[in-house]
Design a protein around this motif. Structure first.
Motif, PDB file in Angstrom:
ATOM      1  N   UNK A 101       0.694  -0.950   0.120  1.00  0.00           N
ATOM      2  CA  UNK A 101      -0.029  -0.025  -0.049  1.00  0.00           C
ATOM      3  C   UNK A 101       0.813   1.385  -0.062  1.00  0.00           C
ATOM      4  N   UNK A 102       0.623   1.792  -1.001  1.00  0.00           N
ATOM      5  CA  UNK A 102       1.475   3.246  -1.332  1.00  0.00           C
ATOM      6  C   UNK A 102       0.626   4.419  -0.875  1.00  0.00           C
ATOM      7  N   UNK A 103       0.995   5.322   0.127  1.00  0.00           N
ATOM      8  CA  UNK A 103       0.060   6.358   0.482  1.00  0.00           C
ATOM      9  C   UNK A 103       0.658   7.665   0.366  1.00  0.00           C
ATOM     10  N   UNK A 104      -0.043   8.506  -0.287  1.00  0.00           N
ATOM     11  CA  UNK A 104       0.378  10.147  -0.348  1.00  0.00           C
ATOM     12  C   UNK A 104       1.983  10.016  -0.745  1.00  0.00           C
ATOM     13  N   UNK A 105       2.364   9.399  -1.923  1.00  0.00           N
ATOM     14  CA  UNK A 105       3.746   9.214  -1.934  1.00  0.00           C
ATOM     15  C   UNK A 105       4.053   9.437  -3.600  1.00  0.00           C
ATOM     16  N   UNK A 106       5.169   9.781  -4.070  1.00  0.00           N
ATOM     17  CA  UNK A 106       5.635   9.897  -5.431  1.00  0.00           C
ATOM     18  C   UNK A 106       6.878   8.740  -5.770  1.00  0.00           C
ATOM     19  N   UNK A 107       6.930   8.480  -7.106  1.00  0.00           N
ATOM     20  CA  UNK A 107       8.080   7.641  -7.327  1.00  0.00           C
ATOM     21  C   UNK A 107       9.251   8.250  -7.830  1.00  0.00           C
ATOM     22  N   UNK A 108       9.013   9.540  -8.342  1.00  0.00           N
ATOM     23  CA  UNK A 108      10.117  10.576  -8.695  1.00  0.00           C
ATOM     24  C   UNK A 108       9.653  12.003  -8.940  1.00  0.00           C
ATOM     25  N   UNK A 109      10.404  12.806  -8.155  1.00  0.00           N
ATOM     26  CA  UNK A 109       9.933  14.203  -8.431  1.00  0.00           C
ATOM     27  C   UNK A 109      11.043  14.826  -9.473  1.00  0.00           C
ATOM     28  N   UNK A 110      10.405  15.983 -10.229  1.00  0.00           N
ATOM     29  CA  UNK A 110      11.148  16.660 -11.228  1.00  0.00           C
ATOM     30  C   UNK A 110      12.370  17.211 -10.382  1.00  0.00           C
ATOM     31  N   UNK A 111      13.723  17.361 -11.080  1.00  0.00           N
ATOM     32  CA  UNK A 111      14.878  17.785 -10.437  1.00  0.00           C
ATOM     33  C   UNK A 111      14.703  19.421  -9.648  1.00  0.00           C
ATOM     34  N   UNK A 112      14.123  20.025 -10.344  1.00  0.00           N
ATOM     35  CA  UNK A 112      13.929  21.434  -9.698  1.00  0.00           C
ATOM     36  C   UNK A 112      12.794  21.474  -8.339  1.00  0.00           C
ATOM     37  N   UNK A 113      12.155  20.644  -8.599  1.00  0.00           N
ATOM     38  CA  UNK A 113      11.126  20.477  -7.425  1.00  0.00           C
ATOM     39  C   UNK A 113      11.810  19.774  -6.385  1.00  0.00           C
ATOM     40  N   UNK A 114      12.507  18.861  -6.557  1.00  0.00           N
ATOM     41  CA  UNK A 114      13.212  18.190  -5.406  1.00  0.00           C
ATOM     42  C   UNK A 114      14.414  19.035  -4.657  1.00  0.00           C
ATOM     43  N   UNK A 115      14.900  19.771  -5.645  1.00  0.00           N
ATOM     44  CA  UNK A 115      16.083  20.662  -5.194  1.00  0.00           C
ATOM     45  C   UNK A 115      15.392  21.752  -4.238  1.00  0.00           C
ATOM     46  N   UNK A 116      14.122  22.203  -4.548  1.00  0.00           N
ATOM     47  CA  UNK A 116      13.664  23.392  -4.024  1.00  0.00           C
ATOM     48  C   UNK A 116      13.065  22.952  -2.521  1.00  0.00           C
TER      49      UNK A 116
END
Length: 257
Positions: free
Chosen positions: A105-120
């Motif tokens: 069960x995968x809740x409120x998650x992501x598998x990958x964020x865009x690099x700019x979003x992750x850095x921010x």
């Protein structure tokens, strides 16, 4: 990762592993532990650097997977439930150890964020923590994240978990979380999967959820009403009903086949 069994005398029952979000600890799952313990052996560990778990170095997704493996390797067919950071961990573990996972069960998650979003997100956390400290960061995070008024004890447990973390542990865990890429692991998940979001979750864009759903073969989706990013504690009754129904279907299917 410090393991904690809530049913020490119930190892003959199906096992559920609960993986908490960034900054919180096993107390995030207080309502799920109470609800699931009637039918399952519940393991709710503190992730490294969180709660009662030790911290001594940087962390990666691979480290998390190794930690989880050490906790569950003696169990056969574990139901893995993870929220946010824990959802990333759940994806990675289910994809890399499919023989050990009965459902995920995968809740409120992501598998990958865009690099700019992750850095921010990493930079924003670091700026607040270094300028104001963990207590102010915890208060700001909860103000921005919670969409419901919580019981005072629920709020205090969340605040205390975040505020008591060392800045190094939090920021290293944040970097590992926001810069994680577990897209490839999705295709290797062979067990039934449930993807859960909060109706009011402003932290996980719809396209990130859709990416997870599209990447898994045997998948169901559910939205938790009146809940944001911490859906398991903002609307625990609905969250528990959705998850327990899913687990029951998986267990029934296992018996039939």
């Amino acid at each position: 990762m410090k393991p904690h069994h809530d049913n020490e005398d119930s190892r003959d029952r199906p096992t559920v592993l609960l993986l908490h979000s960034l900054g919180t600890d096993r107390r995030l799952w207080r309502y799920q532990i109470d609800s699931l313990s009637t039918d399952y052996d519940v393991i709710a560990p503190d992730c490294r650097g969180h709660g009662g778990s030790m911290w001594s170095e940087a962390v990666t997704v691979d480290d998390w997977v190794d930690d989880i493996h050490r906790v569950v390797r003696e169990h056969c067919g574990v139901h893995v439930i993870g929220l946010s950071m824990g959802g990333i961990q759940a994806i990675a573990f289910a994809g890399r150890y499919p023989d050990l996972v009965k459902s995920v069960t995968i809740a409120n998650a992501f598998a990958k964020l865009p690099e700019k979003v992750a850095d921010a997100r990493v930079t924003g956390s670091a700026t607040t923590i270094l300028d104001k400290g963990m207590g102010a960061f915890a208060e700001e995070y909860l103000d921005q994240t919670l969409t419901q008024s919580l019981d005072a004890s629920d709020y205090e447990s969340l605040f205390e978990a975040i505020a008591s973390m060392s800045p190094d542990a939090y920021l290293a865990s944040a970097s590992a979380t926001f810069r994680a890429d577990v897209i490839a692991d999705l295709a290797h998940i062979t067990c039934p999967a449930l993807v859960v979001t909060g109706e009011l979750d402003a932290k996980i864009p719809d396209e990130r959820t859709a990416e997870i759903v599209a990447g898994i073969t045997d998948v169901r989706y559910a939205s938790i009403p009146r809940a944001g990013h911490l859906s398991c504690i903002e609307n625990p009754t609905h969250f528990n009903n959705v998850v327990k129904s899913f687990l029951a279907r998986v267990d029934d299917r296992a018996v039939v086949h």
